[in-house]
Design a protein around this motif. Sequence first.
Motif, PDB file in Angstrom:
ATOM      1  N   ILE A 105      -7.611  -1.976 -49.307  1.00 24.39           N
ATOM      2  CA  ILE A 105      -8.562  -0.897 -49.010  1.00 24.39           C
ATOM      3  C   ILE A 105      -8.820  -0.758 -47.512  1.00 24.39           C
ATOM      4  N   ASN A 106      -8.998  -1.879 -46.814  1.00 23.06           N
ATOM      5  CA  ASN A 106      -9.435  -1.817 -45.416  1.00 23.06           C
ATOM      6  C   ASN A 106      -8.308  -1.756 -44.394  1.00 23.06           C
ATOM      7  N   ILE A 107      -7.121  -2.264 -44.753  1.00 25.03           N
ATOM      8  CA  ILE A 107      -6.047  -2.344 -43.760  1.00 25.03           C
ATOM      9  C   ILE A 107      -4.832  -1.504 -44.151  1.00 25.03           C
ATOM     10  N   CYS A 111      -3.248   2.722 -43.039  1.00 32.58           N
ATOM     11  CA  CYS A 111      -2.012   2.739 -42.231  1.00 32.58           C
ATOM     12  C   CYS A 111      -1.007   3.784 -42.720  1.00 32.58           C
ATOM     13  N   ILE A 112      -1.255   4.383 -43.891  1.00 30.56           N
ATOM     14  CA  ILE A 112      -0.325   5.392 -44.416  1.00 30.56           C
ATOM     15  C   ILE A 112      -0.429   6.646 -43.558  1.00 30.56           C
ATOM     16  N   ARG A 113       0.710   7.189 -43.181  1.00 32.95           N
ATOM     17  CA  ARG A 113       0.728   8.381 -42.334  1.00 32.95           C
ATOM     18  C   ARG A 113       0.146   9.583 -43.091  1.00 32.95           C
ATOM     19  N   ASP A 134       5.966   2.415 -49.375  1.00 30.49           N
ATOM     20  CA  ASP A 134       6.410   1.608 -48.244  1.00 30.49           C
ATOM     21  C   ASP A 134       5.588   0.319 -48.166  1.00 30.49           C
ATOM     22  N   HIS A 135       6.244  -0.821 -48.304  1.00 25.66           N
ATOM     23  CA  HIS A 135       5.519  -2.098 -48.291  1.00 25.66           C
ATOM     24  C   HIS A 135       5.131  -2.553 -46.889  1.00 25.66           C
ATOM     25  N   THR A 136       5.671  -1.894 -45.846  1.00 25.43           N
ATOM     26  CA  THR A 136       5.384  -2.335 -44.475  1.00 25.43           C
ATOM     27  C   THR A 136       3.988  -1.932 -44.006  1.00 25.43           C
ATOM     28  N   ILE A 137       3.192  -1.244 -44.866  1.00 23.78           N
ATOM     29  CA  ILE A 137       1.806  -0.937 -44.492  1.00 23.78           C
ATOM     30  C   ILE A 137       0.934  -2.191 -44.534  1.00 23.78           C
ATOM     31  N   PHE A 138       1.418  -3.249 -45.192  1.00 28.83           N
ATOM     32  CA  PHE A 138       0.657  -4.500 -45.259  1.00 28.83           C
ATOM     33  C   PHE A 138       0.898  -5.317 -43.986  1.00 28.83           C
ATOM     34  N   THR A 149      12.767  -0.479 -47.153  1.00 24.78           N
ATOM     35  CA  THR A 149      11.370  -0.428 -47.580  1.00 24.78           C
ATOM     36  C   THR A 149      11.323  -0.545 -49.099  1.00 24.78           C
ATOM     37  N   ILE A 150      10.308  -1.222 -49.574  1.00 24.39           N
ATOM     38  CA  ILE A 150      10.168  -1.477 -51.009  1.00 24.39           C
ATOM     39  C   ILE A 150       8.990  -0.669 -51.536  1.00 24.39           C
ATOM     40  N   GLY A 151       9.188  -0.001 -52.657  1.00 29.49           N
ATOM     41  CA  GLY A 151       8.091   0.672 -53.342  1.00 29.49           C
ATOM     42  C   GLY A 151       7.495  -0.263 -54.372  1.00 29.49           C
ATOM     43  N   MET A 152       6.225  -0.058 -54.694  1.00 27.09           N
ATOM     44  CA  MET A 152       5.593  -0.921 -55.696  1.00 27.09           C
ATOM     45  C   MET A 152       4.442  -0.194 -56.372  1.00 27.09           C
TER      46      MET A 152
END
Length: 196
Positions: A105-107, A111-113, A134-138, A149-152
């Motif tokens: 929620i907070n980070i 970060c998603i465009r 995109d898993h790189t938002i973490f 990039t991995i979807g989940m």
Amino acid sequence: MSQSLLQKHYAEKVVPALMEKFGYKNPHQVPAIKKIVLNSGFSATADKNHVQYVNDEIAKISGQRPVTTIAKLSISNFKLREGQPIGCKVTLRGEAMYDFLTRLINIALPCIRDFRGVPTRLDGQGNYTLGLNDHTIFPEVSAEGTNATIGMDVCINTSALTDEEGRELLKLFGMPFRKTSSEVAAEEEAAAAATA
């Protein structure tokens, strides 16, 4: 054992707010988040390196080792054989679940465009599923040197009996739901009235 910030927030703010809104007589009636399941699938033709890469990335994000899911049936159209790995999943409960939700929620979501909020639709029984491309938002994952990039799917399982209760529970946790057109219009009216 110390409680996470979200656990304290749930006990001190969320429970009283939901009791007041829905008229619960007992704090144990108040809906809670039971578990969060992270699930990522990959192609049946994926090589062993990709399978290991997905497992490693999900482990970094969740802090737990994922379980590799295996095909139960052979489907020739999908080039799928029985016993072949087709994805991985991890189930978070307790403190690990609250820590992940805090980061989501907070980070991660901010970060998603062009982020305008997450969809408000639940499954009819108070559970919420969110798809991420995109898993790189973490923050645990480095965007440099990643193979792909991995979807989940992030499935938040609650004890709420209705979608309204589940939505309100997640909203009080800070889930940034997308605003409906009526909510946007009401906010614009309030802003106009304040400036007039």
